[in-house]
Write an enzyme that holds these catalytic residues in place. Structure first.
Site, PDB file in Angstrom:
ATOM      1  N   CYS A 100       0.844  -1.194   0.000  1.00 38.37           N
ATOM      2  CA  CYS A 100       0.000   0.000   0.000  1.00 38.37           C
ATOM      3  C   CYS A 100       0.883   1.248   0.000  1.00 38.37           C
ATOM      4  O   CYS A 100       1.953   1.276   0.612  1.00 38.37           O
ATOM      5  CB  CYS A 100      -0.960   0.011   1.184  1.00 38.37           C
ATOM      6  SG  CYS A 100      -0.287   0.612   2.731  1.00 38.37           S
ATOM      7  N   GLU A 101       0.434   2.250  -0.705  1.00 37.86           N
ATOM      8  CA  GLU A 101       1.230   3.463  -0.848  1.00 37.86           C
ATOM      9  C   GLU A 101       1.163   4.365   0.370  1.00 37.86           C
ATOM     10  O   GLU A 101       1.883   5.362   0.436  1.00 37.86           O
ATOM     11  CB  GLU A 101       0.788   4.236  -2.087  1.00 37.86           C
ATOM     12  CG  GLU A 101      -0.632   4.749  -2.049  1.00 37.86           C
ATOM     13  CD  GLU A 101      -1.034   5.395  -3.367  1.00 37.86           C
ATOM     14  OE1 GLU A 101      -1.687   6.450  -3.299  1.00 37.86           O
ATOM     15  OE2 GLU A 101      -0.711   4.862  -4.435  1.00 37.86           O
ATOM     16  N   HIS A 102       0.329   4.021   1.347  1.00 35.52           N
ATOM     17  CA  HIS A 102       0.220   4.858   2.536  1.00 35.52           C
ATOM     18  C   HIS A 102       1.184   4.444   3.646  1.00 35.52           C
ATOM     19  O   HIS A 102       1.721   5.295   4.354  1.00 35.52           O
ATOM     20  CB  HIS A 102      -1.218   4.820   3.069  1.00 35.52           C
ATOM     21  CG  HIS A 102      -2.229   5.294   2.078  1.00 35.52           C
ATOM     22  ND1 HIS A 102      -3.429   4.662   1.858  1.00 35.52           N
ATOM     23  CD2 HIS A 102      -2.192   6.338   1.221  1.00 35.52           C
ATOM     24  CE1 HIS A 102      -4.099   5.298   0.912  1.00 35.52           C
ATOM     25  NE2 HIS A 102      -3.379   6.321   0.511  1.00 35.52           N
ATOM     26  N   HIS A 103       1.409   3.128   3.792  1.00 38.14           N
ATOM     27  CA  HIS A 103       2.281   2.645   4.859  1.00 38.14           C
ATOM     28  C   HIS A 103       3.362   1.701   4.344  1.00 38.14           C
ATOM     29  O   HIS A 103       4.167   1.201   5.132  1.00 38.14           O
ATOM     30  CB  HIS A 103       1.466   1.917   5.936  1.00 38.14           C
ATOM     31  CG  HIS A 103       0.413   2.761   6.576  1.00 38.14           C
ATOM     32  ND1 HIS A 103      -0.899   2.805   6.134  1.00 38.14           N
ATOM     33  CD2 HIS A 103       0.474   3.627   7.613  1.00 38.14           C
ATOM     34  CE1 HIS A 103      -1.592   3.634   6.868  1.00 38.14           C
ATOM     35  NE2 HIS A 103      -0.791   4.151   7.780  1.00 38.14           N
ATOM     36  N   GLN A 141      -5.812  -0.584  -3.606  1.00 36.96           N
ATOM     37  CA  GLN A 141      -6.490  -1.670  -4.296  1.00 36.96           C
ATOM     38  C   GLN A 141      -7.465  -1.179  -5.356  1.00 36.96           C
ATOM     39  O   GLN A 141      -7.575  -1.771  -6.434  1.00 36.96           O
ATOM     40  CB  GLN A 141      -7.209  -2.565  -3.287  1.00 36.96           C
ATOM     41  CG  GLN A 141      -7.869  -3.783  -3.921  1.00 36.96           C
ATOM     42  CD  GLN A 141      -8.450  -4.721  -2.897  1.00 36.96           C
ATOM     43  OE1 GLN A 141      -7.890  -4.914  -1.817  1.00 36.96           O
ATOM     44  NE2 GLN A 141      -9.578  -5.330  -3.211  1.00 36.96           N
ATOM     45  N   HIS A 169      -5.151  -6.401   3.805  1.00 42.64           N
ATOM     46  CA  HIS A 169      -4.238  -5.260   3.897  1.00 42.64           C
ATOM     47  C   HIS A 169      -3.582  -5.265   5.269  1.00 42.64           C
ATOM     48  O   HIS A 169      -4.244  -5.073   6.291  1.00 42.64           O
ATOM     49  CB  HIS A 169      -5.012  -3.952   3.690  1.00 42.64           C
ATOM     50  CG  HIS A 169      -5.543  -3.788   2.294  1.00 42.64           C
ATOM     51  ND1 HIS A 169      -5.154  -2.748   1.467  1.00 42.64           N
ATOM     52  CD2 HIS A 169      -6.417  -4.531   1.583  1.00 42.64           C
ATOM     53  CE1 HIS A 169      -5.783  -2.867   0.303  1.00 42.64           C
ATOM     54  NE2 HIS A 169      -6.551  -3.934   0.352  1.00 42.64           N
ATOM     55  N   CYS A 171      -1.704  -3.110   6.528  1.00 44.62           N
ATOM     56  CA  CYS A 171      -1.742  -1.811   7.206  1.00 44.62           C
ATOM     57  C   CYS A 171      -2.933  -1.740   8.150  1.00 44.62           C
ATOM     58  O   CYS A 171      -2.980  -0.897   9.049  1.00 44.62           O
ATOM     59  CB  CYS A 171      -1.806  -0.673   6.183  1.00 44.62           C
ATOM     60  SG  CYS A 171      -3.253  -0.718   5.112  1.00 44.62           S
TER      61      CYS A 171
END
Length: 216
Positions: A100-103, A141, A169, A171
Site C-alpha cells: 500500500c502506498e500509505h504505509h 487496491q 491489507h 496496514c
C-alpha cells in the site's frame, strides 16, 4: 491456441520513474535503511543487522519491479485461430503481493479476470504477468483494480472486461485498528460486463461471489 498475431495500438505505460532525476544509488538506498534501523532504536552495525540494508534494497528491487515494466507489452501477441470461440474467458485466483502506498505494508490477495473476446484471445500467463506488473508498484487496491481492467480493455479491445480483486491489507491487520481476517473486495466492469446484467451475473456466479452478496 492458434497462430499469434500482433496487437495494434497498445497502451503505453512504461516506466513510472521520474525521467529528469537520477534514481538514488545502491549506497544511498542502503543508508536510508540504516537510518530507519537507528530510528526504531537498534544498531545497524550489530551482527544480525549488518547485512540487512543490502538485503532490504535487494528486496525492494523485486517488490517494486513493476515501475520498470510496461504492462501493455504482455498484450502485444494475441491468437485469432480459436475455432470461432466467443464465450467468456475467465482466469481465477491470480495470487498477488503488493504494497500500500500509505504505509508500504503488504497487500496480499487474488485477482479474477474475465473478458469476452472479439475474435482474438491472449495467453493466460499474460494475464498473470499483467497483474504482477501493476501489483509490483506502490498501490491502493481500487486503483490497481481499475488499472488492470483499463489496460486489458484498451489493449485487447474485447466486448467487455470484468476484474475482481480480493485482498487483505496488513496496514489494517498488523497496525492501527488491528482487525484480522478482514478482506477487501473491489471490482471493475467494462463493456458488456457493465451494460449486460446476464454477462455480469455469469462472471460473478463463476467466482461464487454473487451468491455471497459480496458483489452487486
Amino acid at each position: 491456441m492458434g497462430q499469434p498475431s500482433k496487437l495494434i495500438g497498445s497502451v503505453k505505460n512504461r516506466s513510472l520513474r521520474p525521467q529528469k532525476e537520477q534514481p538514488p544509488t545502491q549506497a544511498e538506498a542502503e543508508n536510508a535503511v540504516r537510518t530507519l534501523i537507528r530510528w526504531v532504536g537498534d544498531d545497524p552495525d550489530r551482527e544480525g543487522l549488518r547485512g540487512t540494508p543490502k538485503r532490504v534494497a535487494k528486496a525492494y528491487k523485486e517488490w517494486f519491479a513493476g515501475y520498470d515494466e510496461d504492462p501493455s507489452d504482455y498484450l502485444q501477441r494475441t491468437f485469432e485461430q480459436v475455432g470461432g470461440y466467443d464465450e467468456m474467458v475467465l482466469l481465477r485466483d491470480i495470487r498477488f503481493e503488493s504494497h500500500c502506498e500509505h504505509h508500504i505494508a503488504p497487500i496480499i490477495g487474488s485477482v479474477h479476470i474475465g473478458y469476452l473476446p472479439r475474435n482474438r484471445v491472449i495467453g493466460i500467463s499474460k494475464l498473470a504477468r499483467l497483474v504482477d506488473t501493476f501489483a509490483r508498484r506502490l498501490q491502493v487496491q481500487e486503483k490497481m483494480t481499475a488499472e488492470i481492467a483499463n489496460c486489458l480493455n484498451s489493449g485487447l479491445k474485447p466486448h467487455g472486461v470484468g476484474v475482481v480483486v480480493e485482498a487483505a491489507h496488513e496496514c489494517m491487520t498488523t497496525r492501527g485498528v488491528h482487525k484480522t481476517e478482514v478482506t477487501m473486495v473491489t471490482s471493475r466492469m467494462l463493456g458488456a460486463f457493465r451494460t449486460q446484467k446476464q454477462t455480469r451475473d455469469e462472471f460473478l456466479s463463476a467466482l461464487n461471489l454473487r451468491s455471497k452478496g459480496r458483489i452487486r
